[in-house]
Structures are given as structure tokens and as C-alpha cells.
Design an enzyme around this catalytic site. Structure first.
Site, PDB file in Angstrom:
ATOM      1  N   ARG A 223       0.860  -1.182   0.000  1.00  0.00           N
ATOM      2  CA  ARG A 223       0.000   0.000   0.000  1.00  0.00           C
ATOM      3  C   ARG A 223       0.895   1.231   0.000  1.00  0.00           C
ATOM      4  O   ARG A 223       2.013   1.195   0.501  1.00  0.00           O
ATOM      5  CB  ARG A 223      -0.905   0.019   1.226  1.00  0.00           C
ATOM      6  CG  ARG A 223      -1.885  -1.156   1.323  1.00  0.00           C
ATOM      7  CD  ARG A 223      -2.730  -1.029   2.581  1.00  0.00           C
ATOM      8  NE  ARG A 223      -3.721  -2.101   2.681  1.00  0.00           N
ATOM      9  CZ  ARG A 223      -3.530  -3.244   3.327  1.00  0.00           C
ATOM     10  NH1 ARG A 223      -2.379  -3.455   3.955  1.00  0.00           N
ATOM     11  NH2 ARG A 223      -4.474  -4.175   3.374  1.00  0.00           N
TER      12      ARG A 223
ATOM     13  N   LYS B 190      -3.357  -2.349   7.577  1.00  0.00           N
ATOM     14  CA  LYS B 190      -4.618  -1.929   8.177  1.00  0.00           C
ATOM     15  C   LYS B 190      -4.885  -2.712   9.465  1.00  0.00           C
ATOM     16  O   LYS B 190      -4.585  -3.901   9.556  1.00  0.00           O
ATOM     17  CB  LYS B 190      -5.773  -2.140   7.192  1.00  0.00           C
ATOM     18  CG  LYS B 190      -5.732  -1.196   5.992  1.00  0.00           C
ATOM     19  CD  LYS B 190      -6.943  -1.376   5.119  1.00  0.00           C
ATOM     20  CE  LYS B 190      -6.953  -0.366   3.969  1.00  0.00           C
ATOM     21  NZ  LYS B 190      -8.134  -0.532   3.105  1.00  0.00           N
TER      22      LYS B 190
ATOM     23  N   HIS C  12      -2.371   2.390  -6.050  1.00  0.00           N
ATOM     24  CA  HIS C  12      -3.218   1.205  -5.883  1.00  0.00           C
ATOM     25  C   HIS C  12      -3.278   0.364  -7.154  1.00  0.00           C
ATOM     26  O   HIS C  12      -3.441  -0.860  -7.091  1.00  0.00           O
ATOM     27  CB  HIS C  12      -4.622   1.629  -5.457  1.00  0.00           C
ATOM     28  CG  HIS C  12      -5.219   0.741  -4.421  1.00  0.00           C
ATOM     29  ND1 HIS C  12      -4.564   0.381  -3.255  1.00  0.00           N
ATOM     30  CD2 HIS C  12      -6.412   0.097  -4.370  1.00  0.00           C
ATOM     31  CE1 HIS C  12      -5.329  -0.417  -2.535  1.00  0.00           C
ATOM     32  NE2 HIS C  12      -6.452  -0.607  -3.192  1.00  0.00           N
TER      33      HIS C  12
ATOM     34  N   ARG D 158      -0.492  -2.007  -7.011  1.00  0.00           N
ATOM     35  CA  ARG D 158      -0.815  -3.095  -6.077  1.00  0.00           C
ATOM     36  C   ARG D 158      -1.769  -4.100  -6.726  1.00  0.00           C
ATOM     37  O   ARG D 158      -1.599  -5.314  -6.602  1.00  0.00           O
ATOM     38  CB  ARG D 158      -1.425  -2.481  -4.820  1.00  0.00           C
ATOM     39  CG  ARG D 158      -1.803  -3.454  -3.718  1.00  0.00           C
ATOM     40  CD  ARG D 158      -2.123  -2.647  -2.466  1.00  0.00           C
ATOM     41  NE  ARG D 158      -3.007  -3.330  -1.558  1.00  0.00           N
ATOM     42  CZ  ARG D 158      -2.617  -4.172  -0.606  1.00  0.00           C
ATOM     43  NH1 ARG D 158      -1.331  -4.448  -0.467  1.00  0.00           N
ATOM     44  NH2 ARG D 158      -3.483  -4.738   0.205  1.00  0.00           N
TER      45      ARG D 158
ATOM     46  N   HIS E 286      -4.683  -8.879   3.326  1.00  0.00           N
ATOM     47  CA  HIS E 286      -6.133  -8.843   3.449  1.00  0.00           C
ATOM     48  C   HIS E 286      -6.566  -9.727   4.613  1.00  0.00           C
ATOM     49  O   HIS E 286      -6.166 -10.888   4.696  1.00  0.00           O
ATOM     50  CB  HIS E 286      -6.799  -9.354   2.167  1.00  0.00           C
ATOM     51  CG  HIS E 286      -6.715  -8.389   1.030  1.00  0.00           C
ATOM     52  ND1 HIS E 286      -6.938  -8.759  -0.278  1.00  0.00           N
ATOM     53  CD2 HIS E 286      -6.437  -7.060   0.996  1.00  0.00           C
ATOM     54  CE1 HIS E 286      -6.803  -7.700  -1.063  1.00  0.00           C
ATOM     55  NE2 HIS E 286      -6.499  -6.658  -0.316  1.00  0.00           N
TER      56      HIS E 286
ATOM     57  N   TYR F 230      -9.853 -10.261  -7.478  1.00  0.00           N
ATOM     58  CA  TYR F 230      -8.801 -10.376  -8.492  1.00  0.00           C
ATOM     59  C   TYR F 230      -9.011 -11.582  -9.401  1.00  0.00           C
ATOM     60  O   TYR F 230      -8.516 -11.611 -10.512  1.00  0.00           O
ATOM     61  CB  TYR F 230      -7.430 -10.468  -7.827  1.00  0.00           C
ATOM     62  CG  TYR F 230      -7.050  -9.210  -7.091  1.00  0.00           C
ATOM     63  CD1 TYR F 230      -6.651  -8.073  -7.776  1.00  0.00           C
ATOM     64  CD2 TYR F 230      -7.118  -9.147  -5.707  1.00  0.00           C
ATOM     65  CE1 TYR F 230      -6.326  -6.910  -7.110  1.00  0.00           C
ATOM     66  CE2 TYR F 230      -6.793  -7.986  -5.029  1.00  0.00           C
ATOM     67  CZ  TYR F 230      -6.397  -6.878  -5.732  1.00  0.00           C
ATOM     68  OH  TYR F 230      -6.084  -5.733  -5.070  1.00  0.00           O
TER      69      TYR F 230
END
Length: 299
Positions: free
Chosen positions: A149, A173, A244, A247, A270, A279
Site C-alpha cells: 500500500r 490496516k 493502488h 498493487r 487482506h 482479483y
């Protein structure tokens, strides 16, 4: 003594920092959403958490839609407010179920933007051999080669980079830490930058950040985005290229190369594999196109 709405918001934001470990940028976004909500509540005459109602929240949701905000923005804001109401209910300062039945904006399922491998290669070739160019090349290689990120990339510290093992340790995150490998091309670009670019840019200034600006301080996300746009334009890439997108390209090219979805989930950081599964929609497009073009029963 009754809890004020401002006090309730402060308590919620403290909870997000201490208990949830959210990053400063996320906290600021939550604070903006809550401030807009408090403005609506003030106009409605609601001044304590105990007087919060579903009708007040629905009124605010209607106002958000009238402001012309996208469905994604409204969904994010309402998600903030649902979390806020649940927090108040757990703390015993607000009623239960206020946000549970508020209608959620209908979101289109968008596929992430992805560059082709040739576009990525052209982009990576754009930075020159100046100190800034060495930095940009290393950042582009790390962004694409490790799927970081932009906050993780700009916040990367020297201590977090393990060059012999070619891995970096990042905090994503929710304060989740993970170790991410990077390849030979990224390793070579990083070594060139650390040896010939960073010392010149830092100019003797002591900083823990790997990637520094022309004044020797840590490079901001906005600063990297501006450089990325310049290099994308120089590479002749007409579509919008953001950190992004790099990524997304990292994840898609891994899957197209045969990587397992669970591995990609772990590399991206994630928490939920359903986030990574988007994806697979991109990954299978070339298969579907080939099937439609050549299978006798597909036309």
C-alpha cells in the site's frame, strides 16, 4: 452527568486507536464522517447519545445522497456511523439497533484497474539515474514487486528492510504486521538507491524512513503519487495510474502466473479472502476471451 455527543465521538475515536490500532489517515476519515453527522444531529435538536434514533440517521443518509456523493463514499460514511452506534450501545450510552436497518447504497462491483506487464516494464524504465530517479525507480519496483500500500511504502523504515533475505516488515490496516518478500529487480533498485541516491537526498539529516524527499524528510503519499503520474505519462500510459493500480497489478500478475489465492491474500495483507477474490475476476478474463474466440460452442 450525561455524555455529550462530542464526548461520545472522542471516546469512539480513542477506541479505534487503542483497541483497533487504526492508522492516523483512517482515524481522520472517521472523524470527518462523524463531524458531518453531528452537524445534522445539531440541526435536528439531538444533543446526547441517548436521544439518537434511526430516523435521525436516515435523515443524515438522505442528506448525503443529495450532496451528490458517490455510492461508495456514502457507503463508507454510513459504515462509520454504524460502527459508532454499535460502540455506543456496547458502552451503554446509546440505544441498540440504530444503524442496523438503514438502507445501504447499492454498489456496483468494480474490477480493480490493472496494467499489462509491458506497461509495467515501460513505467519502471522511466526514472533516470539522478538521486531522485534512483529513489523513484526503487519505489516503483517495491510498490509493484511487493504489492505494498502507498502508506506502507512511504512509511517504510530502514529497520524494516532485511536486504539479505529480500523481505520487508510492514504494518498494514488494523495494525496487522506482515513480512513481504521482494524480487531481484526490486533488490537491485533498492541497493542502488540506498548507496547512491538516499545519502545525497538526506544530506546528513538523520531519518528512519527509507524513501526521502529532496529536503531529506520522509516522502509523502502525495509526493509519490505526483512522481508516479509523471512517469506514467512519460511511459505513454494513457489511463490513470495510482499506487493502488500497481498493487492491483502485482496481485493479478501473481494469479495469472499460477499463485494460490491464499498466498496472494497473505502478501496483500487482506484480513478476509473475499477481498482478494475480486482479483480472480480479472485473472480469468483472458481465459474467457480465448474460450469465446476459439471454442465451437462459445460463439
Amino acid at each position: 452527568m450525561k455524555t455529550t455527543l462530542d464526548g461520545a465521538v472522542d471516546g469512539f475515536l480513542d477506541y479505534l486507536v487503542v483497541e483497533k490500532g487504526l492508522q492516523p489517515n483512517t482515524i481522520r476519515a472517521y472523524a470527518r464522517d462523524l463531524r458531518a453527522y453531528l452537524d445534522t444531529l445539531e440541526e435536528l435538536g439531538v444533543n446526547t447519545p441517548g436521544r439518537l434514533t434511526r430516523e435521525a440517521l436516515e435523515t443524515h443518509a438522505i442528506r448525503l445522497s443529495r450532496r451528490g456523493l458517490t455510492a461508495a463514499s456514502r457507503a463508507r460514511m454510513l459504515s462509520t456511523l454504524r460502527h459508532f452506534h454499535r460502540f455506543l450501545a456496547r458502552e451503554g450510552t446509546g440505544p441498540d439497533g440504530v444503524g442496523d436497518r438503514v438502507a445501504r447504497p447499492r454498489l456496483p462491483r468494480r474490477l480493480p484497474g490493472v496494467l499489462t506487464i509491458s506497461q509495467v516494464e515501460s513505467l519502471l524504465e522511466q526514472p533516470d539515474s539522478s538521486p531522485l530517479g534512483l529513489r523513484d525507480r526503487a519505489m516503483l519496483e517495491m510498490a509493484y514487486g511487493a504489492g505494498l500500500r502507498v502508506s506502507e511504502l512511504c512509511g517504510l523504515t530502514l529497520e524494516a528492510v532485511q536486504q539479505p533475505q529480500q523481505v520487508v516488515r510492514v504494518t498494514g490496516k488494523g495494525g496487522r504486521e506482515r513480512v513481504v518478500p521482494y524480487g531481484r529487480a526490486a533488490a537491485a533498485a533498492l541497493s542502488r538507491y540506498l548507496a547512491g541516491g538516499r545519502p545525497f537526498l538526506a544530506s546528513g539529516r538523520v531519518t528512519a524512513f527509507v524513501f526521502v524527499n529532496a529536503r531529506g524528510g520522509g516522502l509523502s503519499r502525495v509526493g509519490f503519487f505526483k512522481r508516479l503520474k509523471q512517469h506514467a505519462a512519460a511511459a505513454g500510459i494513457e489511463r490513470r495510474v495510482s499506487p493502488h493500480v500497481l498493487r492491483h497489478s502485482f496481485a493479478t500478475h501473481l494469479l495469472e502466473g499460477g499463485a494460490d489465492l491464499r498466498l496472494v491474500q497473505e502478501l496483500l495483507g487482506h484480513a478476509d479472502i473475499s477481498t482478494t477474490q475480486i482479483y480472480t475476476n480479472i485473472d480469468t478474463r483472458h481465459i474467457l476471451e480465448a474460450h469465446r474466440a476459439f471454442h465451437p460452442r462459445a460463439r
